[in-house]
Design an enzyme around this catalytic site. Structure first.
Site, PDB file in Angstrom:
ATOM      1  N   GLY A  15       9.798 -12.371  -2.303  1.00 46.58           N
ATOM      2  CA  GLY A  15      11.269 -12.267  -1.857  1.00 46.58           C
ATOM      3  C   GLY A  15      11.181 -13.311  -0.625  1.00 46.58           C
ATOM      4  O   GLY A  15      10.144 -13.060   0.216  1.00 46.58           O
ATOM      5  N   ARG A  76       8.844 -14.875  -8.464  1.00 45.11           N
ATOM      6  CA  ARG A  76       7.622 -13.579  -8.614  1.00 45.11           C
ATOM      7  C   ARG A  76       6.837 -14.155  -9.955  1.00 45.11           C
ATOM      8  O   ARG A  76       7.867 -14.355 -10.843  1.00 45.11           O
ATOM      9  CB  ARG A  76       8.390 -12.447  -8.719  1.00 45.11           C
ATOM     10  CG  ARG A  76       8.751 -11.930  -7.320  1.00 45.11           C
ATOM     11  CD  ARG A  76       9.205 -10.599  -7.406  1.00 45.11           C
ATOM     12  NE  ARG A  76       9.572 -10.096  -6.019  1.00 45.11           N
ATOM     13  CZ  ARG A  76      11.053 -10.241  -5.256  1.00 45.11           C
ATOM     14  NH1 ARG A  76      11.658 -10.599  -6.205  1.00 45.11           N
ATOM     15  NH2 ARG A  76      11.053  -9.485  -4.236  1.00 45.11           N
ATOM     16  N   ASP A 107       2.285  -8.502   0.328  1.00 48.25           N
ATOM     17  CA  ASP A 107       1.201  -8.189  -0.410  1.00 48.25           C
ATOM     18  C   ASP A 107       0.647  -8.714  -1.544  1.00 48.25           C
ATOM     19  O   ASP A 107      -0.243  -9.152  -1.999  1.00 48.25           O
ATOM     20  CB  ASP A 107       1.015  -6.657  -0.337  1.00 48.25           C
ATOM     21  CG  ASP A 107       0.701  -5.967   0.807  1.00 48.25           C
ATOM     22  OD1 ASP A 107       0.064  -6.474   1.799  1.00 48.25           O
ATOM     23  OD2 ASP A 107       1.215  -4.648   1.015  1.00 48.25           O
ATOM     24  N   THR A 135       7.887 -11.033   5.008  1.00 50.07           N
ATOM     25  CA  THR A 135       9.130 -10.223   4.347  1.00 50.07           C
ATOM     26  C   THR A 135       9.785  -9.725   5.160  1.00 50.07           C
ATOM     27  O   THR A 135       9.510  -9.068   6.406  1.00 50.07           O
ATOM     28  CB  THR A 135       8.292  -9.384   3.508  1.00 50.07           C
ATOM     29  OG1 THR A 135       9.251  -8.229   3.006  1.00 50.07           O
ATOM     30  CG2 THR A 135       7.119  -8.418   4.017  1.00 50.07           C
ATOM     31  N   ASP A 137      10.855  -6.902   4.891  1.00 46.83           N
ATOM     32  CA  ASP A 137      10.878  -5.564   4.906  1.00 46.83           C
ATOM     33  C   ASP A 137       9.724  -5.093   5.888  1.00 46.83           C
ATOM     34  O   ASP A 137       9.580  -3.791   6.338  1.00 46.83           O
ATOM     35  CB  ASP A 137      10.197  -4.981   3.696  1.00 46.83           C
ATOM     36  CG  ASP A 137      11.152  -5.072   2.357  1.00 46.83           C
ATOM     37  OD1 ASP A 137      12.427  -5.055   2.804  1.00 46.83           O
ATOM     38  OD2 ASP A 137      10.951  -5.001   1.171  1.00 46.83           O
ATOM     39  N   ASP A 139       6.694  -4.617   5.565  1.00 47.52           N
ATOM     40  CA  ASP A 139       5.676  -3.522   5.218  1.00 47.52           C
ATOM     41  C   ASP A 139       4.501  -4.028   4.581  1.00 47.52           C
ATOM     42  O   ASP A 139       3.788  -3.339   3.596  1.00 47.52           O
ATOM     43  CB  ASP A 139       6.690  -3.053   3.835  1.00 47.52           C
ATOM     44  CG  ASP A 139       6.703  -4.071   2.846  1.00 47.52           C
ATOM     45  OD1 ASP A 139       6.413  -5.308   2.979  1.00 47.52           O
ATOM     46  OD2 ASP A 139       7.245  -3.638   1.593  1.00 47.52           O
ATOM     47  N   ARG A 181      12.857  -1.122  -0.437  1.00 46.54           N
ATOM     48  CA  ARG A 181      12.657  -0.133  -1.350  1.00 46.54           C
ATOM     49  C   ARG A 181      11.626   0.871  -1.374  1.00 46.54           C
ATOM     50  O   ARG A 181      12.022   2.231  -1.575  1.00 46.54           O
ATOM     51  CB  ARG A 181      12.322  -1.083  -2.653  1.00 46.54           C
ATOM     52  CG  ARG A 181      12.987  -0.455  -3.993  1.00 46.54           C
ATOM     53  CD  ARG A 181      12.550  -1.726  -5.275  1.00 46.54           C
ATOM     54  NE  ARG A 181      13.457  -2.743  -5.042  1.00 46.54           N
ATOM     55  CZ  ARG A 181      13.352  -3.758  -5.894  1.00 46.54           C
ATOM     56  NH1 ARG A 181      12.153  -3.909  -6.390  1.00 46.54           N
ATOM     57  NH2 ARG A 181      14.260  -4.844  -5.884  1.00 46.54           N
TER      58      ARG A 181
HETATM   59  O1  F6P Z   1      11.958  -9.071   0.182  1.00 42.17           O
HETATM   60  C1  F6P Z   1      11.808  -7.757   0.024  1.00 42.17           C
HETATM   61  C2  F6P Z   1      13.141  -7.250  -0.605  1.00 42.17           C
HETATM   62  O2  F6P Z   1      14.191  -7.837  -0.086  1.00 42.17           O
HETATM   63  C3  F6P Z   1      13.204  -5.760  -0.817  1.00 42.17           C
HETATM   64  O3  F6P Z   1      13.666  -4.980   0.390  1.00 42.17           O
HETATM   65  C4  F6P Z   1      14.189  -5.432  -1.813  1.00 42.17           C
HETATM   66  O4  F6P Z   1      13.978  -4.214  -2.384  1.00 42.17           O
HETATM   67  C5  F6P Z   1      13.700  -6.696  -2.835  1.00 42.17           C
HETATM   68  O5  F6P Z   1      13.074  -7.525  -1.906  1.00 42.17           O
HETATM   69  C6  F6P Z   1      14.923  -7.015  -3.554  1.00 42.17           C
HETATM   70  O6  F6P Z   1      14.379  -8.145  -4.442  1.00 42.17           O
HETATM   71  P1  F6P Z   1      15.005  -9.224  -5.475  1.00 42.17           P
HETATM   72  O7  F6P Z   1      16.484  -8.836  -5.586  1.00 42.17           O
HETATM   73  O8  F6P Z   1      14.735 -10.701  -4.773  1.00 42.17           O
HETATM   74  O9  F6P Z   1      14.073  -9.212  -6.769  1.00 42.17           O
END
Ligand code: F6P
Length: 336
Positions: A15, A76, A107, A135, A137, A139, A181
């Protein structure tokens, strides 16, 4: 024997996060300043598999420090999880003569980098990797701070301040879903900053009566006529929460999902500065043959950790912050 680093590749993966561009800029400029060539790999690990790259010079990263998103694009990659994908990526590394890769992301991105470097060793190719945590998040276990978190918090706060105006006028309850998430960092920091009535995070099992109903009732007793419930994406379904509040408290909430808005926008000062320092440190570590590392922050200091060790580290949400939230919001009315 240690190989001198003459050419590095830089990529963003997973992300996106505001500040990634500032990190790319810092990597490119720091590399060029050390006489190291720099190649931009586009679309994350997929770009390495499909030979999707651009040559980076100092002007290719001009005027991007203030821009959200990533000029290298991101993705990804499922294919990269397999050895066959990693071998294709290594073929591109050989073609380009890459001695090292700086991977900017989370990660998953670092795991990919480590797998690639191990596979390179297996086939007799020396490839160092360095990770930069980015990120929204926040995290990533090894780093107290990740690029993009501050900007995302500020974006969410600005949106919620706007929501508050209309909730106040109509004396309503607002349920706002923020990203996260698996982690509640964003929800908790944002919740404290907007003075939320309640915050739901994935790290804490939901007790509807205690975590929501009682808090709204106490706020009501204290004289509040509008309520703000901040919900991390992974903490529950906002429509179900809304329905249940309606049934149990007799008010009719409005649900807002902030979604990907939180991932965009100009990076904050903190994100630009952190990204610039991390980019610089990553190139420095690689040029000193301290590769297979992650540049992280610990107790406010920049540190360079071994990637394997970094990937084993975990970071817990500071639950004291949850207590602070409860102490400072309108929950001081006495329930009978
Ligand atoms: O980058 C992390 C994040 O924003 C999370 O908080 C979220 O759950 C996820 O990516 C959503 O990712 P995408 O919609 O890009 O697959």
């Amino acid at each position: 024997m240690e190989k001198q680093v003459n050419r590095i590749g830089v990529l963003t993966s997973g992300g996106d996060a505001p500040g990634m561009n500032a990190a790319i800029r810092a990597v490119v400029r720091s590399a060029l300043g050390r006489g190291i060539d720099c190649i931009g790999i586009r679309r994350g690990w997929n770009g390495l598999i499909s030979s999707d790259f651009i040559r980076m010079d100092t002007s290719s990263v001009s005027h991007i420090i203030n821009k959200g998103g990533t000029l290298l694009y991101t993705a990804r990659s499922d294919e990269f999880r397999n050895v066959s994908g990693q071998d294709k990526a290594l073929a591109t590394c050989k073609l380009l003569g890459l001695d090292a890769i700086v991977a900017i992301g989370g990660d998953g991105t670092f795991r990919g980098a480590l797998d690639l470097s191990r596979r390179a060793t297996e086939v007799g190719y020396q490839l160092q990797v360095a990770g930069i945590p980015a990120t929204i998040d926040n995290d990533i276990g090894c780093s107290h701070y990740t690029i993009g978190f501050d900007t995302a918090c500020n974006t969410a706060i600005e949106c919620i301040d706007r929501l508050r105006d209309t909730m106040q006028s109509h004396e309503r309850c607002s349920i706002v879903e923020v990203m996260g998430r698996r982690a509640g960092f964003l929800a908790l920091y944002v919740g404290i900053s907007v003075g939320a009535t309640a915050v739901l995070i994935p790290e804490r099992e939901l007790n509807f009566e205690h975590d929501i109903v009682e808090k709204i009732r106490r706020a009501r007793l204290a004289g509040t006529t509008h309520y703000m419930v901040v919900v991390a994406e992974g903490a529950g379904n906002t429509m179900d929460i809304s329905r249940q509040i309606h049934e149990e408290v007799g008010i009719d909430p409005r649900v807002t999902v902030l979604g990907h808005i939180q991932r965009g926008g100009a990076p904050s000062a903190r994100d630009r500065e952190t990204a610039s320092r991390m980019g610089y440190e990553a190139v420095k570590a690689l040029s000193e043959n301290r590769g297979n590392c992650v540049v992280a922050t610990q107790e406010g200091h920049m540190v360079v950790l071994g990637m394997e060790e970094a990937l084993q580290m975990t970071k817990k949400l500071d639950m004291d912050r949850y207590q602070i939230l409860e102490a400072l919001t309108n929950n001081c009315g006495t329930l009978r």
